[in-house]
Design an enzyme around this catalytic site. Structure first.
Site, PDB file in Angstrom:
ATOM      1  CG  HIS A  84       4.687 -42.512  19.814  1.00  0.00           C
ATOM      2  ND1 HIS A  84       5.778 -43.050  20.723  1.00  0.00           N
ATOM      3  CD2 HIS A  84       3.442 -42.507  20.202  1.00  0.00           C
ATOM      4  CE1 HIS A  84       4.870 -43.390  21.657  1.00  0.00           C
ATOM      5  NE2 HIS A  84       3.629 -43.031  21.426  1.00  0.00           N
TER       6      HIS A  84
ATOM      7  CG  HIS B 212       2.144 -44.678  25.328  1.00  0.00           C
ATOM      8  ND1 HIS B 212       1.160 -43.775  25.370  1.00  0.00           N
ATOM      9  CD2 HIS B 212       1.872 -45.745  25.411  1.00  0.00           C
ATOM     10  CE1 HIS B 212      -0.004 -44.669  25.503  1.00  0.00           C
ATOM     11  NE2 HIS B 212       0.341 -45.829  25.291  1.00  0.00           N
TER      12      HIS B 212
HETATM   13 ZN   LIG Z   1       0.938 -41.648  25.117  1.00  0.00          ZN
END
Ligand SMILES: [Zn+2]
Length: 314
Positions: free
Chosen positions: A127, A166
């Site tokens: 991320h 994710h």
């Molecule tokens: Zn994740």
């Protein structure tokens, strides 16, 4: 040649060790004991070096990196780099060694000391954007490894495959206009961080496979084979990097896909086959998410078992 290097350091247990948080020390506390119990025949466990700052600058904005490094606490207090990214006094060494693991793995694989590597690191990285830490991630470990393979070894056709539940918005951000790196992500959608739509294609180098909550094993593999594997065969990459998140497991508390350990085994097998065809078997895998401790441990062992298994699979 040893087949697999495992990069791990005890500093990864010291990153926010006092915080009751999903991304916590327990995630990696037992993994080395579990690996040792398996008595793998062709595996070495190594301590990664701290990454040199110049390698972080290759993937991130220099001002952001310097500012972030200055924000690490020097006492017992916890500092939040963003809403979900806490760091503690132990995080500085852990963060530098997490990225350093990818650099060490790259050197050793290119130089023929190992065929593949699994870096069991904290904090995770996918991320972390060009100029921002977020979502438990300080710096983008896989992006730093990919930039290093490009600058040090002249590779120009790398694939990063991200099976974390994710979307790896940070990795996509860093390589959005860089055709030397193709980024493939399967992820639950919609879900944090909100990116990963099928229309986000970069310069033709981004492949997003958004999956509905409740997606089961057979639906996952259908999408993986039809989209990710097909596009990997089109790309014919010269090196594979895996963002190995295990939070698509059915037991994971942060998401709602329904994979089990065997699926991570199958995904690893499929990626090993791509690496065998195009990459001289070279793979760097780096831990991202996975928040049910036992499911994560079993899934990591399944992943390592396959990374070890090249000779019998090919
Ligand atoms: Zn994740």
């Amino acid at each position: 040649m040893t087949q697999t290097a495992i990069y791990f350091d005890n500093s990864f247990k010291d990153h926010v060790s006092t915080l009751d948080y999903p991304e916590r020390t327990d995630r990696v506390k037992n993994i080395i004991d579990l690996i040792n119990k398996e008595e793998f025949k062709n595996l070495s466990i190594l301590k990664p070096d701290q990454v040199g700052y110049s390698h972080i600058y290759a993937a991130h904005d220099k001002e952001f990196v310097d500012d972030t490094l200055n924000r690490f606490p020097k006492d017992e207090k916890i500092v939040f780099l963003d809403q979900e990214t806490p760091v503690s006094i132990g995080s500085f060494d852990a963060t530098l060694r997490a990225a350093g693991a990818g650099i060490n793995a790259a050197d050793n694989i290119i130089n023929g000391n190992f065929t593949n590597a699994f870096c069991i690191v904290r904090p995770p990285g996918h991320h972390a954007c060009y100029d921002r830490s977020m979502g438990f991630c300080v710096f983008n470990n896989v992006a730093i490894a990919a930039e290093y393979l490009i600058s040090k070894y002249g590779l120009e056709n790398i694939a990063i495959i991200d099976f974390d539940v994710h979307h790896g918005n940070g990795t996509q951000d860093i390589f959005y206009k860089n055709s030397k790196v193709h980024y493939y992500s399967t992820h639950q959608y919609p879900l944090y961080p909100g990116t990963g739509d099928i229309n986000e294609i970069g310069v033709g180098n981004i492949v997003n496979v958004p999956l509905k909550a409740g997606t089961n094993s057979s639906q996952y593999h259908l999408a993986f084979d039809e989209i990710v594997l097909k596009k990997l065969h089109d790309q014919k990459p010269d090196f594979l990097i895996i963002s190995a998140g295990f939070d698509a497991h059915e037991k994971d508390p942060l998401a709602s896909l329904n994979l089990v350990e065997n699926d991570f085994k199958l995904i690893t097998q499929k990626l090993m086959s791509i690496a065998c065809q195009y990459c001289d078997n070279r793979i760097i895998s780096m831990l991202e998410g996975g928040y049910d401790i036992q499911a994560l441990e079993r899934s990591m062992i399944a992943h390592i078992r396959e990374l070890q298994n090249y000779d019998t699979n090919s």
